[in-house]
Design a protein around this motif. Structure first.
Motif, PDB file in Angstrom:
ATOM      1  N   CYS A 238       0.848  -1.197   0.000  1.00 15.34           N
ATOM      2  CA  CYS A 238       0.000   0.000   0.000  1.00 15.34           C
ATOM      3  C   CYS A 238       0.880   1.242   0.000  1.00 15.34           C
ATOM      4  O   CYS A 238       1.887   1.291   0.711  1.00 15.34           O
ATOM      5  CB  CYS A 238      -0.893  -0.007   1.244  1.00 15.34           C
ATOM      6  SG  CYS A 238      -1.984   1.425   1.287  1.00 15.34           S
ATOM      7  N   CYS A 242      -1.980   6.237   5.204  1.00 13.44           N
ATOM      8  CA  CYS A 242      -2.926   6.883   6.119  1.00 13.44           C
ATOM      9  C   CYS A 242      -2.165   7.055   7.437  1.00 13.44           C
ATOM     10  O   CYS A 242      -1.371   6.181   7.820  1.00 13.44           O
ATOM     11  CB  CYS A 242      -4.163   6.006   6.327  1.00 13.44           C
ATOM     12  SG  CYS A 242      -5.035   5.681   4.780  1.00 13.44           S
ATOM     13  N   TYR A 244      -2.572   6.787  10.502  1.00 11.61           N
ATOM     14  CA  TYR A 244      -2.723   5.879  11.651  1.00 11.61           C
ATOM     15  C   TYR A 244      -2.231   4.465  11.341  1.00 11.61           C
ATOM     16  O   TYR A 244      -2.143   3.628  12.226  1.00 11.61           O
ATOM     17  CB  TYR A 244      -4.218   5.774  12.035  1.00 11.61           C
ATOM     18  CG  TYR A 244      -5.111   5.449  10.854  1.00 11.61           C
ATOM     19  CD1 TYR A 244      -5.283   4.130  10.427  1.00 11.61           C
ATOM     20  CD2 TYR A 244      -5.736   6.459  10.126  1.00 11.61           C
ATOM     21  CE1 TYR A 244      -6.051   3.822   9.320  1.00 11.61           C
ATOM     22  CE2 TYR A 244      -6.511   6.167   9.024  1.00 11.61           C
ATOM     23  CZ  TYR A 244      -6.663   4.857   8.634  1.00 11.61           C
ATOM     24  OH  TYR A 244      -7.420   4.557   7.528  1.00 11.61           O
ATOM     25  N   CYS A 245      -1.917   4.177  10.083  1.00 11.73           N
ATOM     26  CA  CYS A 245      -1.853   2.784   9.640  1.00 11.73           C
ATOM     27  C   CYS A 245      -0.423   2.268   9.434  1.00 11.73           C
ATOM     28  O   CYS A 245       0.431   2.938   8.838  1.00 11.73           O
ATOM     29  CB  CYS A 245      -2.636   2.642   8.336  1.00 11.73           C
ATOM     30  SG  CYS A 245      -2.765   0.937   7.796  1.00 11.73           S
ATOM     31  N   HIS A 318     -10.591   1.352  -1.746  1.00 14.68           N
ATOM     32  CA  HIS A 318     -10.297   2.677  -1.183  1.00 14.68           C
ATOM     33  C   HIS A 318     -11.116   3.696  -1.985  1.00 14.68           C
ATOM     34  O   HIS A 318     -11.015   3.730  -3.209  1.00 14.68           O
ATOM     35  CB  HIS A 318      -8.804   2.979  -1.291  1.00 14.68           C
ATOM     36  CG  HIS A 318      -8.410   4.177  -0.497  1.00 14.68           C
ATOM     37  ND1 HIS A 318      -8.862   5.438  -0.771  1.00 14.68           N
ATOM     38  CD2 HIS A 318      -7.631   4.303   0.607  1.00 14.68           C
ATOM     39  CE1 HIS A 318      -8.375   6.289   0.106  1.00 14.68           C
ATOM     40  NE2 HIS A 318      -7.615   5.615   0.961  1.00 14.68           N
TER      41      HIS A 318
HETATM   42 FE1  SF4 Z   1      -3.295   1.596   3.138  1.00 16.25          FE
HETATM   43 FE2  SF4 Z   1      -4.742   3.423   4.485  1.00 16.25          FE
HETATM   44 FE3  SF4 Z   1      -5.732   0.973   4.032  1.00 16.25          FE
HETATM   45 FE4  SF4 Z   1      -3.741   1.314   5.752  1.00 16.25          FE
HETATM   46  S1  SF4 Z   1      -5.843   2.075   5.935  1.00 16.25           S
HETATM   47  S2  SF4 Z   1      -3.899  -0.270   4.188  1.00 16.25           S
HETATM   48  S3  SF4 Z   1      -2.570   2.964   4.727  1.00 16.25           S
HETATM   49  S4  SF4 Z   1      -5.231   2.532   2.496  1.00 16.25           S
END
Ligand code: SF4
Ligand code: SAM
Length: 525
Positions: A238, A242, A244-245, A318
Motif C-alpha cells: 500500500c 494513512c 494511523y496505519c 479505497h
Molecule cells: Fe493503506 Fe490506508 Fe488501508 Fe492502511 S488504511 S492499508 S494505509 S489505504
C-alpha cells in the motif's frame, strides 16, 4: 557471513553436545557424514536480518521484480516427512491467504497439517500488527507455547506476518521470548524452506525480515482452505500511508500482479470447481497504477467476469481510487457481486484530512450515490475508527450521521490504536479512553440496528446461497452466504455443500438469516 556468524563457526570444535539444540546432534552427524566442511559451517550459520521501519517507508522509482522461478531445493523436499505443522493466523484475509501459501510450501516439504499443538513439529504464528490488542494476543499465545518448547526442544516455533516487520516486536522477542526459533517477514515467505532448514540445524534464533518495497513471487504453492471459495491476490502493499496505519510499512509498496497471471489463477480455480473467488489487495482500486501499460481494476474485473466462475468479490476498496470504469463493469456483469466494502473511517472531513484519507465526507457521499445509481441493489459495508486523536463530539456525531445517511448494512468498528512509527502515534490526544469506549458502544448499537433492518427486508424472500458447509453452531444445519454476503442457516442434505441453492427466508436476526431449502441446485448464468 557476519561477525557473529564468523565467531560462531570458529567455536564449532569447542562446543559440547549440551550446547547444541536437542536432536540437532543427529542432524550434525548426518551433515558431517554426508558432506564437506562447507556443510558443517552451514550448520552454525545464523541468519540475522532484523526489520528497519525507516527502510520500509521508502518508495523508490525502481521497477518491481517478478519471479517465476520459485522451487523448493531438492535437499529440503523431504525434510518434513513424518512431521506436522500448525499455523495460527491473526488478522485480515491477506494473512489468511499467506497462511495458505505457507501451508502449501510446508506440504511440499513433506509436512502434514495438524490442529493439535502437542502433535506439531513446527508452529508458526502468522501475526497482525494493525492494532495493539492484535499484538497482545500473539504475545499471550507465545506464553502458552513456551511449556511445549521446554518439553520438546525439537519443536520449531516461528513468528511471521506483519508483527515481524516491526523493530520493537523483534527486539521484544529477542529479549523476552528466546525460545522462539524463527522470525521472518512478509517479504520472506518464499524463503520458508531455507529458513526452516536453518532453524532446524542452527543454534541461534533465525531472524530474516527484509524491509523493502517488495517483489512479486509467482508460482508459490497454496494449500487452500476449502474447495468452494478461494482468495486470489491481485496486488500487494500500500502507498496510501494513512497517518494511523502500519500496513505500508509492513507490506511494502503497491505492486500489481500481471493480469495474465491473475486470470490464469482464476481459470484454474474455476476448472477445479471453485464457485467463488475474492480478489485481494490492501487497496484494490489502485490495481494497475504501477503497470507500464494502461490497465485498471475495471479492466481486470471485466476479463475475470468472462471466466466461468459464478461469484467474484474483491476487497478492500479505497474510495479515493474507485473509478467510473469499475462501477460500469460491476453494474454490467452478474457474476461480479454487488457487495462493496468501502471503508470510510470517519464521517468528518476534518478527521479524514488528518488521517490523510484524501477524500472528504462530501466526496465519499458522491461516490456512494454514483454506485447506487449504477447498482441500485448494492450492499455497502465499511470500516470506521473512533477516538482518533482529538476527535471532538461533533466530529464523532458526523460519523454517526454518515452511517445512517449511507445506510451501511454492516461495519467493522475500531477504537484508534497508536502504532509506533506512524505519524499519528506522535500526536498528543486529549480524548479520555472512557469517551472513546462510549463512542464505540453508541456506534456499534447503530451498526447492529442497521444490520438487523437490512436483514428484515429478506423475510419471506428467496435467495441464492452458496453452501459452504455445516453451521459452526449445529452440525445438522448447513450454512452459506447470499450474493450480498448475508449468512444463511438452513437444513438440507450434505450433498449440496459446494452448490448454489435457493433458500426461502423464514426468520431474520441481526447478523444472519434462517431459511428453508427450496431447490437443491440453481443453474448459474
Ligand atoms: Fe493503506 Fe490506508 Fe488501508 Fe492502511 S488504511 S492499508 S494505509 S489505504
Ligand atoms: N486498506 C483498507 C482501507 O484502507 O480501508 C483497510 C486495511 S486495514 C487492514 C483494516 C482496517 O483496520 C482499516 O480500514 C481501519 O479501519 C483499521 N485500522 C487500521 N489502522 C488502525 C489503527 N491504528 N487503529 C485502529 N484501527 C485501525
Amino acid at each position: 557471513m557476519n561477525e557473529k556468524q564468523r565467531l560462531e563457526s570458529e567455536q564449532i570444535n569447542q562446543m559440547s553436545s549440551a550446547d547444541v539444540k536437542s536432536g540437532a546432534n543427529d542432524n550434525l552427524n548426518r551433515l558431517k557424514n554426508m558432506s564437506s566442511d562447507e556443510m558443517i559451517s552451514k550448520y552454525f550459520q545464523t541468519t540475522y536480518e532484523p526489520p528497519n521501519m525507516r527502510k520500509a517507508k521508502k518508495r523508490l522509482k525502481k521497477d518491481v521484480d517478478i519471479h517465476y522461478d520459485f522451487d523448493i531445493p531438492l535437499e529440503m523436499k523431504a525434510v518434513g516427512k513424518g512431521k506436522k505443522f500448525l499455523i495460527r493466523t491473526y488478522g485480515c484475509q491477506m494473512n489468511e491467504h499467506d497462511t495458505e501459501v505457507m501451508a502449501g510450501i510446508l506440504t511440499k516439504m513433506g509436512y502434514q497439517a495438524t490442529e493439535d499443538t502437542n502433535d506439531a513439529d513446527i508452529i508458526l504464528l502468522n501475526t497482525c500488527a494493525i492494532r495493539e490488542n492484535a499484538e497482545n494476543k500473539v504475545f499471550g499465545e507465545l506464553g502458552h507455547l513456551k511449556p511445549l518448547k521446554l518439553e520438546n526442544p525439537d519443536l520449531i516455533i516461528g513468528v511471521c506476518g506483519c508483527m515481524s516487520q516491526e523493530e520493537s516486536v523483534v527486539n521484544r522477542i529477542l529479549q523476552k521470548h528466546q525460545f522462539v526459533d524463527l522470525i521472518f517477514g512478509t517479504h520472506n515467505i518464499h524463503r520458508l524452506p531455507q529458513l526452516v532448514n536453518e532453524a532446524m540445524f542452527g543454534k541461534e534464533m533465525v531472524v530474516e525480515v527484509w524491509s523493502k518495497e517488495g517483489d512479486i513471487i509467482e508460482n508459490l504453492p497454496k494449500a487452500r482452505k476449502g474447495k468452494v471459495k478461494a482468495w486470489v491476490n491481485i496486488m500487494y502493499g500500500c502507498d496510501k500511508f494513512c497517518t494511523y496505519c502500519i500496513v505500508p510499512y509492513t507490506r511494502g509498496k503497491e505492486r500489481s500482479r500481471m493480469p495474465e497471471d491473475i486470470v490464469q489463477e482464476v481459470r484454474h480455480l474455476a476448472a477445479q470447481g471453485y464457485k467463488e473467488v475474492t480478489l485481494l489487495g490492501q487497496n484494490v482500486n489502485a490495481y494497475g497504477k504501477d503497470l507500464d501499460f494502461e490497465y485498471g481494476l475495471g479492466d481486470l474485473m471485466e476479463e475475470i467476469s468472462k471466466i466461468d466462475i459464478p461469484r467474484v468479490r474483491f476487497t478492500t476498496s479505497h474510495p479515493r481510487d474507485f473509478d467510473d470504469r469499475l462501477i460500469e463493469v460491476l453494474a454490467k456483469y452478474d457474476n461480479l457481486l454487488d457487495h462493496i466494502h468501502l471503508p470510510v473511517q470517519s464521517g468528518s472531513s476534518d478527521i479524514l484530512r488528518v488521517m490523510a484519507r484524501r477524500y472528504t465526507r462530501e466526496e465519499y457521499l458522491a461516490l456512494v450515490e454514483k454506485i447506487r445509481k449504477a447498482m441500485p441493489n448494492a450492499t455497502l459495508t465499511t470500516d470506521i475508527i473512533v477516538g482518533f486523536p482529538n476527535e471532538t463530539d461533533e466530529q464523532f456525531e458526523e460519523t454517526m450521521s454518515l452511517m445512517e445517511e449511507v445506510g451501511f448494512e454492516s461495519a467493522y468498528t475500531f477504537i484508534y490504536s497508536p502504532r509506533e512509527g506512524t505519524p499519528a502515534a506522535r500526536w498528543e490526544d486529549d480524548i479520555p479512553m472512557e469517551v472513546k469506549k462510549e463512542r464505540l458502544q453508541r456506534l456499534n448499537a447503530l451498526v447492529n440496528k442497521q444490520s438487523a433492518e437490512a436483514m428484515e427486508k429478506y423475510q419471506g424472500e428467496t435467495v441464492k446461497v452458496l453452501v459452504e458447509g455445516e453451521s459452526k453452531k449445529d452440525p445438522d444445519v448447513l450454512a452459506g452466504y447470499t450474493e450480498r454476503n448475508k449468512l444463511v442457516n438452513f437444513k438440507g442434505p450434505k450433498s449440496i455443500i459446494g452448490e448454489i441453492v435457493e433458500v426461502k427466508i423464514t426468520n431474520t436476526k441481526t447478523w444472519s438469516l434462517d431459511g428453508e431449502l427450496v431447490e437443491s441446485a440453481v443453474e448459474v448464468n
